[in-house]
Design a protein around this motif. Structure first.
Motif, short mmCIF file in Angstrom:
data_model
loop_
_atom_site.label_atom_id
_atom_site.label_comp_id
_atom_site.label_asym_id
_atom_site.label_seq_id
_atom_site.Cartn_x
_atom_site.Cartn_y
_atom_site.Cartn_z
N ASP A 26 0.79 -1.24 0.00
CA ASP A 26 0.00 0.00 0.00
C ASP A 26 0.82 1.29 0.00
O ASP A 26 0.26 2.37 0.15
CB ASP A 26 -0.98 0.05 1.20
CG ASP A 26 -2.22 -0.77 0.94
OD1 ASP A 26 -2.44 -1.14 -0.23
OD2 ASP A 26 -2.97 -1.06 1.89
N GLY A 28 2.36 2.29 -2.57
CA GLY A 28 2.18 2.89 -3.90
C GLY A 28 3.05 2.34 -5.01
O GLY A 28 3.24 3.01 -6.02
N LYS A 29 3.52 1.12 -4.86
CA LYS A 29 4.36 0.51 -5.91
C LYS A 29 3.60 0.41 -7.23
O LYS A 29 4.10 0.82 -8.28
CB LYS A 29 4.81 -0.91 -5.48
CG LYS A 29 5.66 -0.94 -4.23
CD LYS A 29 6.04 -2.35 -3.85
CE LYS A 29 4.88 -3.21 -3.38
NZ LYS A 29 4.25 -2.74 -2.12
N THR A 30 2.40 -0.16 -7.16
CA THR A 30 1.60 -0.35 -8.37
C THR A 30 1.24 1.00 -9.00
O THR A 30 1.34 1.17 -10.22
CB THR A 30 0.31 -1.13 -8.03
OG1 THR A 30 0.69 -2.29 -7.27
CG2 THR A 30 -0.42 -1.58 -9.28
N SER A 31 0.85 1.95 -8.14
CA SER A 31 0.47 3.28 -8.64
C SER A 31 1.66 3.97 -9.31
O SER A 31 1.51 4.61 -10.35
CB SER A 31 -0.03 4.16 -7.49
OG SER A 31 -1.05 3.50 -6.79
N LYS A 125 3.58 9.54 -2.11
CA LYS A 125 2.42 10.18 -1.46
C LYS A 125 2.77 11.53 -0.84
O LYS A 125 2.19 11.92 0.19
CB LYS A 125 1.81 9.24 -0.38
CG LYS A 125 1.49 7.83 -0.90
CD LYS A 125 0.53 7.09 0.00
CE LYS A 125 0.36 5.64 -0.44
NZ LYS A 125 -0.65 4.91 0.32
N ASP A 127 1.99 14.22 -1.88
CA ASP A 127 0.85 15.13 -2.04
C ASP A 127 -0.04 15.17 -0.80
O ASP A 127 -0.83 16.09 -0.60
CB ASP A 127 0.01 14.68 -3.25
CG ASP A 127 -0.51 13.26 -3.08
OD1 ASP A 127 -1.70 13.07 -2.84
OD2 ASP A 127 0.30 12.31 -3.16
N ALA A 161 2.66 9.48 -6.90
CA ALA A 161 2.14 8.69 -8.03
C ALA A 161 0.80 9.26 -8.47
O ALA A 161 0.45 9.25 -9.65
CB ALA A 161 2.01 7.23 -7.63
N THR A 162 0.04 9.78 -7.51
CA THR A 162 -1.28 10.33 -7.80
C THR A 162 -1.17 11.60 -8.66
O THR A 162 -1.86 11.73 -9.67
CB THR A 162 -2.02 10.65 -6.49
OG1 THR A 162 -2.12 9.45 -5.74
CG2 THR A 162 -3.41 11.19 -6.75
P1 GDP Z 1 1.13 -1.10 -3.48
O1 GDP Z 1 0.46 -2.10 -2.60
O2 GDP Z 1 2.46 -0.69 -2.93
O3 GDP Z 1 1.24 -1.52 -4.91
O4 GDP Z 1 0.25 0.23 -3.41
P2 GDP Z 1 -0.86 0.80 -4.43
O5 GDP Z 1 -0.21 1.38 -5.63
O6 GDP Z 1 -1.89 -0.25 -4.63
O7 GDP Z 1 -1.43 2.00 -3.59
C1 GDP Z 1 -2.09 1.84 -2.37
C2 GDP Z 1 -3.05 2.97 -2.12
O8 GDP Z 1 -2.35 4.20 -2.01
C3 GDP Z 1 -4.05 3.15 -3.25
O9 GDP Z 1 -5.31 3.48 -2.69
C4 GDP Z 1 -3.49 4.32 -4.04
O10 GDP Z 1 -4.48 5.05 -4.69
C5 GDP Z 1 -2.82 5.14 -2.95
N1 GDP Z 1 -1.69 5.92 -3.47
C6 GDP Z 1 -0.64 5.44 -4.19
N2 GDP Z 1 0.20 6.43 -4.49
C7 GDP Z 1 -0.29 7.56 -3.97
C8 GDP Z 1 0.13 8.93 -3.95
O11 GDP Z 1 1.16 9.32 -4.48
N3 GDP Z 1 -0.66 9.81 -3.26
C9 GDP Z 1 -1.81 9.43 -2.65
N4 GDP Z 1 -2.50 10.37 -2.01
N5 GDP Z 1 -2.25 8.16 -2.65
C10 GDP Z 1 -1.50 7.22 -3.30
#
Ligand code: GDP
Length: 297
Positions: A26, A28-31, A125, A127, A161-162
């Motif tokens: 969570d 933000g790797k995927t994002s 994150k 932001d 990432a957002t």
């Molecule tokens: P992973 O498990 O590391 O792949 O994480 P995800 O990419 O699935 O992101 C987990 C959550 O964090 C999701 O709800 C994303 O929308 C949120 N998220 C990811 N990157 C950002 C960011 O840069 N800013 C914000 N505010 N939320 C983010």
């Protein structure tokens, strides 16, 4: 007549870095991968439509390409390594600016260290109103990561990432890291390559996304891929354009295998179909024997 294949005929040239994204769930790797993928050539050529193919390349236009493995997480990294596929040159360690260092952050650090792969930190994150990147830096430093701004050599980039902010800086940091590592590969001669992802296409049969480590993979060649074999019927780049051959660190999709290989499988070029069959059969038997031995344990 000069003989080919001698060392002095080997053409050694700079190659793009291959990058894996790791970090706590969570964070933000995927994002981050999604955001980066949207800037890739494939995305531009396909009008923004992108598909998960196991790898993608950014920066092709500027001539400073970076190859990202499109499977986040430690399992993928470890699975590839366990199968001997040391494809990753740099790890992007993603740490959420609000959450900070967590157990899987430390796990990723130790994986990278064990594999002797340098880290570039992406504090994600940024932001968020409760983001505290400075606190994250202090945490990372206290976990023994020698950050650049504290006199070490690990670069840190603040991203979102957002908002897609900081992505250029992240790419610059990765290119700088690659430059420091002086990444080079032999580009002529027989290819040595790895599968990063494989899937079965209804019409085209088994398709493998592969990354060449050294040499050139050429359409029409007979190959052994893990326990599978085949003859390369087509090679496509990540924009799905048919190309005649593949050179180091550029992911390609190859078609023509008889069966579905696994991520981490090596690709070896052989001189004939007979040789390909024999070698894959031998590997299959060995694989089965190893599996039975494991069961007995
Ligand atoms: P992973 O498990 O590391 O792949 O994480 P995800 O990419 O699935 O992101 C987990 C959550 O964090 C999701 O709800 C994303 O929308 C949120 N998220 C990811 N990157 C950002 C960011 O840069 N800013 C914000 N505010 N939320 C983010």
């Amino acid at each position: 007549v000069r003989r080919l294949h001698s060392d002095e005929d080997a053409q050694i040239l700079p190659r793009p870095p291959v990058v894996t994204v790791m970090g706590h769930v969570d964070h933000g790797k995927t994002s981050l991968l999604d955001a980066l993928r949207q800037t890739s050539l494939a995305a531009k050529e396909a009008g923004g439509i992108t598909q998960h193919l196991g790898a993608f390349v950014v920066g092709m236009q500027s001539g400073a390409p970076i190859t990202f493995l499109d499977t986040p997480g430690h399992a993928a990294f470890s699975a590839m390594r366990a199968r001997g596929a040391a494809v990753t040159d740099v790890v992007v360690l993603v740490v959420a600016a609000d959450d900070g260092v967590m157990p899987q952050t430390l796990e990723a650090m130790s994986h990278a260290k064990a594999a002797n792969v340098p880290i570039v930190v992406a504090i994600n994150k940024c932001d968020k109103p409760d983001a505290t990147p400075e606190r994250v830096k202090v945490q990372l430093a206290s976990e023994g990561l020698p950050l650049e701004e504290m006199g070490g050599d690990v670069q840190v980039v603040e991203v979102s990432a957002t908002n897609k902010s900081g992505l250029d800086q992240l790419e610059e940091a990765l290119l700088l890291q690659a430059e420091l590592m002086d990444l080079k590969a032999r580009i002529n001669g027989p290819a040595q390559a790895y599968v990063v992802e494989a899937r079965l296409d209804k019409g085209r049969g088994p398709l493998a996304t592969a990354i060449v480590k050294a040499g050139t993979l050429v359409c029409g060649q007979h190959v052994v891929v893990g326990c599978e074999w085949g003859r390369i019927r087509s090679i496509r780049d990540m924009a799905r354009k048919v190309i005649p051959q593949a050179t180091p660190a550029m992911p390609v999709e190859i078609e023509g295998l008889k069966g579905l290989p696994m991520a981490g499988d090596d690709i070896v070029v052989v001189e004939s179909e007979e040789r390909a069959r024999m070698l894959s059969e031998g590997r299959r038997k060995k694989h089965e024997k190893d599996r039975l031995l494991k069961l007995e344990e």
